[in-house]
Write a protein that holds these residues in place. Structure first.
Motif, PDB file in Angstrom:
ATOM      1  N   GLU A 133       0.821  -1.212   0.000  1.00 22.70           N
ATOM      2  CA  GLU A 133       0.000   0.000   0.000  1.00 22.70           C
ATOM      3  C   GLU A 133       0.858   1.266   0.000  1.00 22.70           C
ATOM      4  OE1 GLU A 133      -2.617  -0.281   3.325  1.00 22.70           O
ATOM      5  OE2 GLU A 133      -3.627  -2.084   2.578  1.00 22.70           O
ATOM      6  N   ASN A 134       2.155   1.089  -0.323  1.00 21.26           N
ATOM      7  CA  ASN A 134       3.097   2.209  -0.365  1.00 21.26           C
ATOM      8  C   ASN A 134       3.186   2.939   0.976  1.00 21.26           C
ATOM      9  OD1 ASN A 134       3.860   1.939  -3.140  1.00 21.26           O
ATOM     10  ND2 ASN A 134       1.866   2.814  -3.701  1.00 21.26           N
ATOM     11  N   LYS A 135       3.086   2.168   2.054  1.00 16.90           N
ATOM     12  CA  LYS A 135       3.174   2.728   3.392  1.00 16.90           C
ATOM     13  C   LYS A 135       4.453   2.250   4.070  1.00 16.90           C
ATOM     14  CE  LYS A 135      -1.842   2.923   4.187  1.00 16.90           C
ATOM     15  NZ  LYS A 135      -2.955   2.413   5.043  1.00 16.90           N
ATOM     16  N   GLN A 136       4.928   3.034   4.999  1.00 12.70           N
ATOM     17  CA  GLN A 136       6.071   2.614   5.800  1.00 12.70           C
ATOM     18  C   GLN A 136       5.588   1.621   6.852  1.00 12.70           C
ATOM     19  OE1 GLN A 136       9.114   3.543   5.084  1.00 12.70           O
ATOM     20  NE2 GLN A 136      10.141   2.459   6.747  1.00 12.70           N
ATOM     21  N   PRO A 137       6.174   0.426   6.912  1.00 19.02           N
ATOM     22  CA  PRO A 137       5.732  -0.566   7.903  1.00 19.02           C
ATOM     23  C   PRO A 137       5.849  -0.037   9.329  1.00 19.02           C
ATOM     24  CG  PRO A 137       7.165  -1.583   6.274  1.00 19.02           C
ATOM     25  CD  PRO A 137       7.230  -0.102   6.033  1.00 19.02           C
ATOM     26  N   GLU A 138       4.797  -0.208  10.105  1.00 17.61           N
ATOM     27  CA  GLU A 138       4.811   0.180  11.515  1.00 17.61           C
ATOM     28  C   GLU A 138       4.974  -1.084  12.356  1.00 17.61           C
ATOM     29  OE1 GLU A 138       1.370   2.461  12.446  1.00 17.61           O
ATOM     30  OE2 GLU A 138       1.749   3.980  10.892  1.00 17.61           O
ATOM     31  N   LEU A 139       6.185  -1.310  12.813  1.00 15.28           N
ATOM     32  CA  LEU A 139       6.515  -2.536  13.526  1.00 15.28           C
ATOM     33  C   LEU A 139       6.856  -2.231  14.978  1.00 15.28           C
ATOM     34  CD1 LEU A 139       8.766  -4.083  10.733  1.00 15.28           C
ATOM     35  CD2 LEU A 139       6.385  -4.658  11.222  1.00 15.28           C
ATOM     36  N   ALA A 140       6.511  -3.156  15.844  1.00 10.77           N
ATOM     37  CA  ALA A 140       6.783  -2.978  17.271  1.00 10.77           C
ATOM     38  C   ALA A 140       8.289  -2.941  17.517  1.00 10.77           C
ATOM     39  CB  ALA A 140       6.153  -4.116  18.062  1.00 10.77           C
ATOM     40  N   PRO A 141       8.728  -2.249  18.548  1.00 16.85           N
ATOM     41  CA  PRO A 141      10.164  -2.229  18.878  1.00 16.85           C
ATOM     42  C   PRO A 141      10.684  -3.650  19.112  1.00 16.85           C
ATOM     43  CG  PRO A 141       8.983  -0.567  20.145  1.00 16.85           C
ATOM     44  CD  PRO A 141       7.935  -1.408  19.468  1.00 16.85           C
ATOM     45  N   VAL A 142      11.900  -3.890  18.676  1.00 17.83           N
ATOM     46  CA  VAL A 142      12.501  -5.221  18.804  1.00 17.83           C
ATOM     47  C   VAL A 142      12.941  -5.472  20.245  1.00 17.83           C
ATOM     48  CG1 VAL A 142      14.486  -6.642  18.164  1.00 17.83           C
ATOM     49  CG2 VAL A 142      13.255  -5.350  16.416  1.00 17.83           C
ATOM     50  N   GLY A 268       8.911  -9.133  27.433  1.00 20.49           N
ATOM     51  CA  GLY A 268       8.840  -9.316  25.990  1.00 20.49           C
ATOM     52  C   GLY A 268       9.512 -10.566  25.462  1.00 20.49           C
ATOM     53  N   VAL A 269       9.862 -11.509  26.339  1.00 22.39           N
ATOM     54  CA  VAL A 269      10.607 -12.694  25.897  1.00 22.39           C
ATOM     55  C   VAL A 269       9.828 -13.510  24.873  1.00 22.39           C
ATOM     56  CG1 VAL A 269       9.749 -14.242  27.722  1.00 22.39           C
ATOM     57  CG2 VAL A 269      12.037 -14.609  26.727  1.00 22.39           C
ATOM     58  N   GLU A 270       8.482 -13.466  24.957  1.00 22.23           N
ATOM     59  CA  GLU A 270       7.676 -14.264  24.029  1.00 22.23           C
ATOM     60  C   GLU A 270       7.773 -13.745  22.597  1.00 22.23           C
ATOM     61  OE1 GLU A 270       5.193 -10.906  25.520  1.00 22.23           O
ATOM     62  OE2 GLU A 270       6.523 -12.390  26.449  1.00 22.23           O
ATOM     63  N   ASN A 271       8.300 -12.515  22.413  1.00 19.95           N
ATOM     64  CA  ASN A 271       8.426 -11.940  21.078  1.00 19.95           C
ATOM     65  C   ASN A 271       9.870 -11.881  20.590  1.00 19.95           C
ATOM     66  OD1 ASN A 271       5.622 -11.375  20.729  1.00 19.95           O
ATOM     67  ND2 ASN A 271       5.832  -9.624  22.103  1.00 19.95           N
ATOM     68  N   MET A 272      10.785 -12.476  21.331  1.00 21.01           N
ATOM     69  CA  MET A 272      12.186 -12.473  20.918  1.00 21.01           C
ATOM     70  C   MET A 272      12.450 -13.565  19.884  1.00 21.01           C
ATOM     71  SD  MET A 272      14.412 -11.930  24.401  1.00 21.01           S
ATOM     72  CE  MET A 272      14.267 -10.439  25.384  1.00 21.01           C
TER      73      MET A 272
END
Length: 354
Positions: A133-142, A268-272
């Motif tokens: 969609e020509n948008k900048q991806p909005e991703l959660a902090p790593v 946040g370990v479940e998202n590492m």
């Protein structure tokens, strides 16, 4: 032996260049995916994280010759990974029809476990949808894997040693499978030879035996677990332990169990993304007149207590036992990955469906 390969199909329209861009974004965000491993550095293995390292992406149109995918899967596994220089994850996409694609996602187990696959596909396809969609991806902090490494370095090894020594105190025999040669373990049979280089002559054949429990039996197991306030994993481990007790004519048995290894006290370990799983001993010990409910409760209590120490290396646990490497002759793995459900949900509203 630690080569992992996942395949799945997508239906709809795919823009390979945008998908590759989202894949590059994934690797740039997660240091573990830019990692290589060297041996022989002053006698020590060394893990190197590069600031920049591109993933291997391959796209090919194989319409009319779908057999090419099956051939590639075999070749890809035979190729393996050179831990010292290869990108340790590579993704290949094959167009198999007008609106169908086969994905082959390969990685070395040293950089991540199975749970990470759902995290990665979620992030990659999320970024891909935005790019479409020509948008900048909005991703959660790593949540960096280095947080876990730092946490590991602060654990009390002496306390963990005491726990596992007490846990295995008094265990004197070896737990074998029916008819198992006492000199060759099941783990060794994944290869043609054992640790000493001798061929296994126990009569076991390496093969996959799929078995479906069915809805009715699965529902009964879930109901039993709820009634006893235990997990399905505890239930299956207890069942397996009781079976081993019968075959070994011993009420005290030990086998290996694979744990997620993600400490709840790390935010946040479940998202590492990284390698967390570990194998620990599971001891099923009961009196001859014990009820199965009592076995269940004891197994659950042990699992809860062990969870504090389940990141402790198995080799350290084994080294402090009489059996050493013969402590565990086989492992039981209970997998519960959400990737199938995630892929279906992801494709529910977009152009591409899994």
């Amino acid at each position: 032996v630690y080569f992992e390969q996942a395949t799945f199909d997508l239906e709809g329209h795919l823009e390979p260049s945008l998908f590759e861009e989202s894949l590059n974004l994934l690797v740039s965000r997660h240091a573990i995916l830019r990692t290589n491993f060297y041996s022989g550095w002053h006698g020590q293995p060394l893990q190197i994280v590069y600031r920049h390292k591109s993933p291997i992406f391959h796209y090919q149109d194989v319409r009319g010759r779908e057999h090419a995918v099956a051939e590639f899967v075999v070749q890809d596994k035979a190729r393996g990974f050179d831990l010292s220089k290869d990108a340790l994850m590579r993704v290949s996409v094959f167009r198999t029809g007008e609106s169908s694609y086969r994905f082959v996602w390969s990685f070395h187990h040293i950089v991540m476990d199975g749970w990470c696959l759902s995290l990665m596909t979620d992030e990659v396809f999320g970024a891909y949808a935005a790019l479409l969609e020509n948008k900048q991806p909005e991703l959660a902090p790593v949540k960096p894997y280095s947080d876990y490494i730092e946490w590991l370095e602060h654990q009390d090894a002496q306390e963990a040693t005491r726990y596992w020594s007490d846990y295995l105190a008094g265990f004197e025999q070896r737990t074998l499978l029916p008819g198992e040669n006492t000199h060759v373990s099941v783990a060794e049979r994944d290869d043609d030879t054992n640790r000493s280089g001798q061929s296994s002559n126990s009569g076991y054949v390496l093969e996959k035996l799929p078995f479906m429990l069915g809805k009715e039996r699965s529902a009964a197991l879930n109901q039993m677990a709820k009634q006893q306030h235990v997990t399905i994993n505890t239930l299956l481990q207890s069942v397996w332990g009781v079976i081993l007790q019968q075959y070994n004519n011993n009420q005290d048995v030990v086998f290996g169990g694979v744990v997620s290894g993600r400490p709840a006290d790390i935010p946040g370990v479940e998202n590492m993304i990284g390698l967390f799983i570990n194998t620990i001993p599971v001891r099923i010990q009961s009196e001859r007149n014990a009820t199965f409910a009592e076995v269940l409760q004891r197994t659950q209590e042990q699992a809860l207590t062990s969870s504090v120490y389940d990141t402790f290396p198995l080799y350290d646990i084994q080294a402090r036992t009489e059996q050493k490497q013969d402590l565990i002759h086989h492992i039981m793995v209970f997998e519960n990955y959400p990737i199938g459900q995630q892929m279906k949900q992801m494709g529910g509203s977009g152009e591409t469906k899994a």
